[in-house]
Enzyme design. Structure first.
Site, PDB file in Angstrom:
ATOM      1  N   GLU A 189       0.883  -1.168   0.000  1.00  0.00           N
ATOM      2  CA  GLU A 189       0.000   0.000   0.000  1.00  0.00           C
ATOM      3  C   GLU A 189       0.917   1.214   0.000  1.00  0.00           C
ATOM      4  O   GLU A 189       1.365   1.667   1.047  1.00  0.00           O
ATOM      5  CB  GLU A 189      -0.912  -0.022   1.221  1.00  0.00           C
ATOM      6  CG  GLU A 189      -2.076   0.948   1.132  1.00  0.00           C
ATOM      7  CD  GLU A 189      -1.678   2.366   1.470  1.00  0.00           C
ATOM      8  OE1 GLU A 189      -1.237   3.089   0.541  1.00  0.00           O
ATOM      9  OE2 GLU A 189      -1.805   2.740   2.636  1.00  0.00           O
ATOM     10  N   GLU A 200       3.399   9.031  -3.709  1.00  0.00           N
ATOM     11  CA  GLU A 200       4.386   8.418  -2.816  1.00  0.00           C
ATOM     12  C   GLU A 200       5.386   7.556  -3.577  1.00  0.00           C
ATOM     13  O   GLU A 200       6.157   6.819  -2.967  1.00  0.00           O
ATOM     14  CB  GLU A 200       3.680   7.584  -1.742  1.00  0.00           C
ATOM     15  CG  GLU A 200       2.899   8.419  -0.738  1.00  0.00           C
ATOM     16  CD  GLU A 200       2.306   7.570   0.374  1.00  0.00           C
ATOM     17  OE1 GLU A 200       2.528   6.339   0.379  1.00  0.00           O
ATOM     18  OE2 GLU A 200       1.621   8.130   1.244  1.00  0.00           O
TER      19      GLU A 200
END
Length: 733
Positions: free
Chosen positions: A198, A207
């Site tokens: 994740e 990210e």
């Protein structure tokens, strides 16, 4: 914040200034700071890490009494503790749907590999608490390698995995996945055939998901591996909304007949900063926007195949306008295809596009975002236009155009007008708020004449322009935000007010009589608003600044607003409380060790009260609002150093659960003119509170929500320390 050092000599002062200036510049530019260099302190000598001075780093905090940014020593692990305390780990772990769908998808993927006759070798990238690795272990994976580069979380994961009985099943590598190689003694013995991770944010790829998956496929995974999730689909929806566009555009403001504050054309023609504007779209009233077209798919990110992800990609979709209007903004969100067959879908869509509608699961770590095209494209109903989307490895941007119109999206757009770099989106919304501007104009009309000399104490305000256009003799502006200086000068020039408005690039505490050209000041005004302030009552900075100007004021000079009042109301938040609540048991795994870590870090890095845009977080009032603190500028004597305290109660009037207290400020401009940073209307007990969308309120969240019945009282106290400008609360419930 108390200073932990004393400057004893002028030489030390100069050395300290050189260190702190470098730190300040690095903070503004985003450069990395050499903590070892900063730890040398004023003596220029590095301190041992185990010494009191060597174990601290320099931090910057606003001092609302002086209006200055102070640089102080703080504990060396402050950044770590803050990152832990303010991470979204707890948000994710309270996201029941996310956890359940990860668990179900892992179970299906493991069964697919079993059906192939393969051993299940799992790689968990960015394991955090170790939750996904433990799910894989519980489902019978043969080997599990987890990696976590953030040392505090790696320590936490090790302890959590051990406590849950999987210490001998899960191997934890304390490194980024991109630093891991395969081979004896090199990190992983063999390539994995199941990746679970994740690594997503609201922007999906912000990210570094593209780089993480690309490296893993090339270096850590088998050719025919499975991934959980397997893919993501991104959606975009063009909308028409004058209200939403306020967050990105500075509007002209009519002051009087024939008198309008004009905005430079470069400001209205600039698309603003290209970063996402993330918020809970479901909480924007449908009355505030009109969909120009239905949501459309703009990208599909395939995480399951080697070489499938592109670092640079353009998507163009032809869209038919359903209404006449302008494309003011583009709403963006994404869905995850969790399992190998793509049957388990986790949707981050707003309520009107979500499979479960208004019953959609709540989450705060993945929400939706708004992007603003550089131009508001005018379209007619039935007309076809182009929605163009682009992403690089980390970012997204969007544009709209008519067929055949040339559009260059090869480079990420940047703000070239300076406005959007100097002024936040919420501040732009405030400046365009007609009801707010109406209060200012009605107030100034009563106090400004051709002889009035004004001083405005505020970061980037339109008040000086209002006063000048209403006929003030002279308007002086004390502007503490350096980035806003250029923008103010541009607007002064645009409106040909160079002879009326004078900018003083200094704080009120440093202003001299000669700065005011020998004139006495008749009116001190402010909104009040300061970019460095966080909590609502930090706006007390205005009254400290006004107090410092006393030698320059004429007899009978007015200070507006004259009074600040802080209010509190007991709240039952539907979901906001979860961001501070302990997790405990999650999908059958005990995470008490993680809860202890977060609690400890929060005790170091967080204040009891935090700021939140409460309009995004539904909650109903459980009590009548109470007055916490009232201060008139005439009463403020900061040099006295006295403290004042008060014990208060919030009396609940309905039976339910209280899990927080909301706090805000009202500013009294006199003659019935009041501005509030809190509710738009007086809260009604038992009803949802409607909050100001352009201000953040303060909230105290009770980690242990309490059940209450009518008449139940919540006790707390507040202390005001004038010479520090602080309100300190003691919550005893």
């Amino acid at each position: 914040m108390i200073r932990l050092w004393t400057v004893k000599t002028i030489e030390q002062l100069h050395k300290l200034r050189s260190v702190t200036l470098g730190f300040s510049r690095a903070m503004e530019s985003g450069e990395k700071v050499d903590r070892a260099e900063l730890n040398k302190g004023v003596d220029g000598v590095a301190k041992p890490l185990d010494s009191p001075e060597g174990s601290r780093v320099l931090m910057q905090y606003p001092n609302i009494v002086t209006g200055e940014i102070e640089t102080v020593w703080s504990r060396s692990d402050y950044d770590y503790q803050q990152e832990i305390a303010r991470s979204s780990y707890a948000d994710m772990l309270h996201d029941t749907e996310r956890n359940e769908k990860y668990y179900s998808a892992l179970s299906k993927a493991i069964q697919v590999l079993r059906d192939r006759g393969q051993r299940v070798q799992v790689l968990d990238i960015g394991t955090g608490t170790g939750l996904l690795s433990m799910m894989a272990a519980a489902e019978g994976a043969d080997s599990i390698t987890a990696c976590e580069a953030f040392e505090p979380m790696a320590n936490c994961a090790t302890a959590v995995i051990e406590e849950n009985g999987y210490g001998d099943r899960i191997s934890l590598i304390r490194a980024r996945s991109t630093d891991i190689t395969v081979g004896d003694g090199k990190g992983m013995d063999k390539r994995a055939n199941l990746l679970v991770t994740e690594v997503f944010d609201t922007e999906l790829i912000g990210e570094g998901a593209i780089g993480t998956y690309t490296h893993a496929h090339e270096n850590l995974l088998q050719e025919d591996c499975l991934t959980v999730p397997r893919a993501a689909v991104m959606y975009a929806q063009p909308v028409c909304s004058d209200h939403i566009r306020r967050w990105n555009t500075l509007r002209p403001v009519q002051v009087a007949q024939g008198q309008t504050i004009q905005v430079p054309a470069s400001y209205s023609e600039c698309g603003g900063v290209p970063s996402l504007h993330d918020l809970q779209l479901s909480q924007i009233s449908p009355s505030l926007f009109t969909p120009v077209a239905p949501p459309v798919k703009v990208f599909r990110f395939d995480f399951s195949k080697r070489g499938a992800l592109k670092k640079d990609e353009t998507s163009e979709v032809s869209v038919e306008a359903q209404v006449d209007g302008k494309v003011d903004a583009v709403f963006v969100w994404w869905d995850l295809e969790m399992d190998p067959e793509g049957e388990i879908i986790l949707s981050c869509a707003p309520s009107w596009a979500h499979p479960q509608g208004d019953s959609q699961p709540w989450r705060d770590h993945w929400i939706q975002s708004i992007f603003y095209p550089s131009h508001c494209l005018e379209v007619s109903r039935g007309e076809t236009f182009r929605l163009i989307s682009y992403h690089d490895e980390y970012s997204l941007w969007f544009e709209t155009a008519l067929p055949g119109q040339e559009v260059d999206l090869s480079e990420r757009p940047v703000c070239e007008c300076s406005l959007h770099m100097a002024v936040s989106r919420s501040r732009l919304g405030m400046l365009s708020d007609e009801s707010r501007n109406s209060v200012f104009l009605q107030t100034l009309r009563k106090h400004v004449s051709s002889t009035t000399v004004c001083v405005c104490i505020c970061d980037f305000s339109l008040l000086p322009f209002m006063a000048a256009m209403l006929g003030a003799r002279k308007v002086f502006v004390l502007q503490s935000s350096k980035m806003g200086l250029r923008v103010l000068k541009d607007i002064i020039k645009e409106n040909q007010l160079e002879d009326k408005i004078i900018i003083l690039d200094k704080t009120a505490q440093k202003a001299l009589k000669e700065d005011f050209q020998g004139l006495q000041v008749d009116l001190v005004m402010g909104e009040p608003y300061f970019q460095t302030c966080s909590l609502p009552w930090d706006s007390l900075q205005f009254w400290y600044a006004a107090h410092a100007l006393r030698p320059m004021l004429s007899p009978g000079a007015q200070v507006l607003p004259g009074t600040i009042t802080v209010y509190a109301v007991a709240m039952h938040f539907e979901h906001l409380w979860k961001i501070r609540a302990p997790v405990g048991l999650c999908q059958g795994f005990m995470l008490n060790i993680f809860d202890t870590l977060i609690k400890s870090a929060s005790g170091v890095a967080d204040q009891q009260e935090e700021t939140q845009p409460l309009w995004e977080y539904p909650g109903k009032a459980m009590s009548q609002p109470v007055t916490v603190f009232t201060l008139s500028g005439e009463d403020l004597q900061p040099e006295e150093g006295a403290t004042g305290s008060n014990s208060l109660q919030l009396t609940c009037e309905v039976e339910d659960v209280v899990n927080g207290v909301a706090l805000w400020c009202d500013y009294d401009f006199g003659q019935g003119h009041t501005l509030s940073t809190g509710p738009l209307h007086t809260p009604v007990v038992g009803k949802l509170v409607e909050w100001n969308m352009y201000c953040q309120q303060a909230v105290y969240l009770n980690c242990s929500p309490c059940s209450v019945t009518p008449g139940y009282t919540l006790d707390f106290s507040v202390k005001f320390v004038p010479n520090e400008g602080k309100l300190m609360f003691d919550w005893s419930f």
